[in-house]
Design an enzyme around this catalytic site. Sequence first.
Site, PDB file in Angstrom:
ATOM      1  N   GLY C  53       0.816  -1.212   0.000  1.00 37.58           N
ATOM      2  CA  GLY C  53       0.000   0.000   0.000  1.00 37.58           C
ATOM      3  C   GLY C  53       0.848   1.261   0.000  1.00 37.58           C
ATOM      4  O   GLY C  53       0.315   2.365  -0.004  1.00 37.58           O
ATOM      5  N   HIS C  54       2.175   1.096   0.017  1.00 36.62           N
ATOM      6  CA  HIS C  54       3.075   2.250   0.017  1.00 36.62           C
ATOM      7  C   HIS C  54       3.806   2.385  -1.314  1.00 36.62           C
ATOM      8  O   HIS C  54       4.827   3.049  -1.401  1.00 36.62           O
ATOM      9  CB  HIS C  54       4.105   2.122   1.139  1.00 36.62           C
ATOM     10  CG  HIS C  54       3.498   1.909   2.485  1.00 36.62           C
ATOM     11  ND1 HIS C  54       2.648   2.821   3.054  1.00 36.62           N
ATOM     12  CD2 HIS C  54       3.599   0.878   3.368  1.00 36.62           C
ATOM     13  CE1 HIS C  54       2.253   2.364   4.249  1.00 36.62           C
ATOM     14  NE2 HIS C  54       2.815   1.188   4.451  1.00 36.62           N
ATOM     15  N   HIS C 216      -0.319   4.893   7.567  1.00 39.68           N
ATOM     16  CA  HIS C 216      -1.342   3.834   7.587  1.00 39.68           C
ATOM     17  C   HIS C 216      -2.672   4.420   7.989  1.00 39.68           C
ATOM     18  O   HIS C 216      -3.580   3.692   8.374  1.00 39.68           O
ATOM     19  CB  HIS C 216      -0.983   2.742   8.592  1.00 39.68           C
ATOM     20  CG  HIS C 216       0.344   2.140   8.337  1.00 39.68           C
ATOM     21  ND1 HIS C 216       1.459   2.471   9.064  1.00 39.68           N
ATOM     22  CD2 HIS C 216       0.758   1.254   7.406  1.00 39.68           C
ATOM     23  CE1 HIS C 216       2.496   1.785   8.602  1.00 39.68           C
ATOM     24  NE2 HIS C 216       2.097   1.056   7.598  1.00 39.68           N
TER      25      HIS C 216
END
Lengths: 214, 214, 327, 327
Positions: C53-54, C216
């Site tokens: 997700g990064h 996050h």
Amino acid sequence: MGFQLSSKDYAEYIKLAAAKIHENGDYVTALDSATGDGDHWSNINMGFEKLVEAIPELEAMNLFDEFKKIGMIMMSVIGGSSGVLYGSAYIGAAKVLKNRDIIENQDMCNILEAMLEAIMARGNAQPGFKTMIDSLHPAVECYKDCIAKGLSEKKTLSLVKSAAVDGAQSTAAMEAVRGRACYQSNKGIGHLDPGAVTMSYQIETLMDYIAARL
Amino acid sequence: MGFQLSSKDYAEYIKLAAAKIHENGDYVTALDSATGDGDHWSNINMGFEKLVEAIPELEAMNLFDEFKKIGMIMMSVIGGSSGVLYGSAYIGAAKVLKNRDIIENQDMCNILEAMLEAIMARGNAQPGFKTMIDSLHPAVECYKDCIAKGLSEKKTLSLVKSAAVDGAQSTAAMEAVRGRACYQSNKGIGHLDPGAVTMSYQIETLMDYIAARL
Amino acid sequence: MKKIINQPNAVVSELLAGMAKAYPELKHIENLEVISRKEKSKKVGIVSGGGSGHEPAHAGYVGKGMLDAAVAGNVFSSPSPDRIIKGIEEANSGEGVLLIIKNYSGDIMNFSMAKEMAEMDDIRVESVIVKDDVAVPDSTYSTGRRGIAGTVFVHKIAGAKAESGACLEEVKAAAEKAIANIRSMGMAMSACILPAVGKPGFELCENEIEIGMGIHGEPGVERTSIKTAAETADILLSKILADYDYSGSEVALLINGLGATPLMELYIVNNEAEKILSSKGIKIYKTFVGNYMTALEMSGCSITLMKLDKELKELLDAPCNTPALKI
Amino acid sequence: MKKIINQPNAVVSELLAGMAKAYPELKHIENLEVISRKEKSKKVGIVSGGGSGHEPAHAGYVGKGMLDAAVAGNVFSSPSPDRIIKGIEEANSGEGVLLIIKNYSGDIMNFSMAKEMAEMDDIRVESVIVKDDVAVPDSTYSTGRRGIAGTVFVHKIAGAKAESGACLEEVKAAAEKAIANIRSMGMAMSACILPAVGKPGFELCENEIEIGMGIHGEPGVERTSIKTAAETADILLSKILADYDYSGSEVALLINGLGATPLMELYIVNNEAEKILSSKGIKIYKTFVGNYMTALEMSGCSITLMKLDKELKELLDAPCNTPALKI
Ligand SMILES: Nc1ncnc2c1ncn2[C@@H]1O[C@H](COP(=O)(O)OP(=O)(O)O)[C@@H](O)[C@H]1O
Ligand SMILES: Nc1ncnc2c1ncn2[C@@H]1O[C@H](COP(=O)(O)OP(=O)(O)O)[C@@H](O)[C@H]1O
Ligand SMILES: [Mg+2]
Ligand SMILES: [Mg+2]
Ligand SMILES: [Mg+2]
Ligand SMILES: [Mg+2]
């Protein structure tokens, strides 16, 4: 004579714990969304689904191998913080089952204590840090106490279960020192720790399962 | 004797046109949002703001230089499609003012016709393509017709204004062949062309301004 | 949830597969979700990783001069030890392996467990922990500061040092030096949606932003109203400069986008950041602007500074060739 | 409107100033909003440009092996002729200048006017028009097809040809060949907001996407419900393959993000695109995945194919060093 659990019985418990966790999806997700990143339920549920799939294999093993295998599966499937903590817990517990074919009252206490030690060591955490430890630690303390006092197994199981559940509830008042909740400005005060809640589900299910067999 | 406009008078008209455009911001923006990219008003309004700032300079020039300067400012400040079209229009119109100190009735007609030709050449477009041409072209046709028929200036100005306004309205029924509206599946049918509307604002303001001086 | 994906549970393996297809010099180890270099050389191996997700972190930094392997967990979840062990094995050429860990307890626990297990297999493993986010107080009691975009600089410095032929201890020392000199601070303007969850973890009102938001979606230090680019740069840099004395020094500057913020805005922030740093006598040696460490489709940005000395400058300037950074 | 900006009217000059600060090899010509290379060499100059809001296009492609100057208009508006003339002057080293124009009437009118004016100053200027978007019917009657992400390939090919020392006619011929072989098709999932307007130009419902949306938010060819990555890749590629016969050939593939779509999703789309192309016997020679030609913070993506022959392969592989593309 007290209760005796085989590796097949423990696998049976796994199935019940999986169901208990499965049922509480929205609730646990909401807890981790409030204080963390919202994935705790989906992680741990996926882990238990994989364990259930592995039951035919698990129940054919001896206890030592079964616990090690459960640890490896949880570690790799759950991932995140709780995967490695449960992985360490089960691998730690396997050690106390090295030459045992059955789990009896004292073994059960030893298992939970070994799990607690492994989790505390891996996570560098103490009771009161608002984590899964806050359900497991009071359960272990209670278990040791009951054995020391010579209480009946029935009474013991019921008290251990309450200690785990109450311990999880007690996290609401705690400030987080470990886990994602510690990045919050209020350190998660007022919210239950999701990992403590799922830990209490497992202990509760385990104690109830054993009690039903007495 | 009919009307006579100096470069100072034309600069006065620019101020009025700027105000007219300024007032209709939301409406024109909505038109370009429906069929294009929504920036037509903000572009042309910025152009007229710059022209208003330049009025001290403009009114001191002869007509030829004034029109060329207006064209350069519009081209660089408005940008997009309409900037270069107005730039070409004014530079084209400057040519017919080469040796003139005043604008009279026939000059006015010549100016608008030169603008029309420059816009059509630059944009490779015809009447009926749903663009600013659909306001300017009927205005020019009407102007030529009025002069041919020898109508009074008052009557002429009023008819030219109507032709420009009606022409802009007529774009609602047209399918776009140029400009962003042609990327729409229905080619913008049912919507007015923003560029035709702002063209009609300018012609309307100009005709009214001259008529008021008769 | 508007995402161009197939199954939410398959995003990690599919994205890494798509990445390996785009960059034939990389290989994707399926199921274990490791991306590693096909071409190996005898040198200290560098491994990084963390939740997915990064993107482009972390797999986008695998290549000559940076990482040898990147290990991906599920979205925003640490990879498990078995995956990390595979990454270590891929990166090991006999000279030992350095793990670059961001300071999240999940990452630390999983990487430490993997380190112990790899050491049992006689692989020399060292690790460094990046904790650049000044939004969180530094603390020995709690987990302390998070690791965020500054991690990219640590990848670059450690990777260049390893490529130069340095030994494991030297590579670790260079990484530690970089970490000691890096500070970051971020802000977010909108939430992101985890594919498996399907709805945002929090909501920000129109006009509301969150200063100090983590990568996050962990809450930040302050919710406030939307600011200009000049004010935003000032808020973020003030926090950084209050934490570490960069005055009179040369720095590397990173303006990092969180995923959905247009490059246009990042450049505008850079324009402001440069003005502030210049006015304080801080010299910018090199600037990076882009989406280097994202949080899915969160909008917002972070600013990172790394103070440079001669060694760090040389390592920063050393060539590297990875999907997300080429020098 | 949540944007990290200062004055909406100042975004273009501020973003270019921020860019020039990040890349010292570039220079920003204020007010005229031209970005050009500081270092000049004797060769055909390449100039591109268009409205802003497509960052990194166009200024991000200025550098060795690609553009010599990029000319920026206001957001989504063509630059005016005076700006383009400045870009031409910056790019001219006496060998003539090629203009790479995208097929929007505003761009064509402004670039043609600038071309005429530069020619009056005795600069040799040629131009090519990119029209790769198969969403729009090709037509000699109307403006016809828009130029979208495929323009990046044209920058690369023309830039490499110019760098090789070719003359203006040869550079133009290479660019024309690239254009003839390029097709693109896109889809959008959300609108973008022009800084000066402050609200989105259109709305898409939750679950709705628009196939064939342009890079200025112009409406597309079909509104439909959200699709999987596999279906999305299939819809976009089917339109492209129906328009041009790529079978049996080698292609360059570009999976382009429109600004707010996470790289994660672009890689997943690439994974699917590769499967489809392989199944049709189309060989992928080189893949590009990223935000190459954006539409502010629009979310969505486009797919571009360029059929390659020996010359185009060599030009594609030739080194280039720009902020947004390094080979
Ligand atoms: N250091 C630690 N020691 C013990 N338990 C921890 C620690 N860190 C986190 N936990 C437990 O893990 C839970 C979160 O698990 P999970 O959501 O699966 O992982 P992550 O935080 O990586 O997303 C917390 O609620 C907490 O009970
Ligand atoms: N080729 C053309 N010929 C004449 N007028 C045109 C042409 N293309 C566009 N226009 C006019 O320009 C107007 C749009 O201007 P504007 O919004 O400022 O530019 P852009 O379309 O570049 O955003 C259209 O409404 C139309 O009247
Ligand atoms: Mg979690
Ligand atoms: Mg417009
Ligand atoms: Mg997690
Ligand atoms: Mg426009």
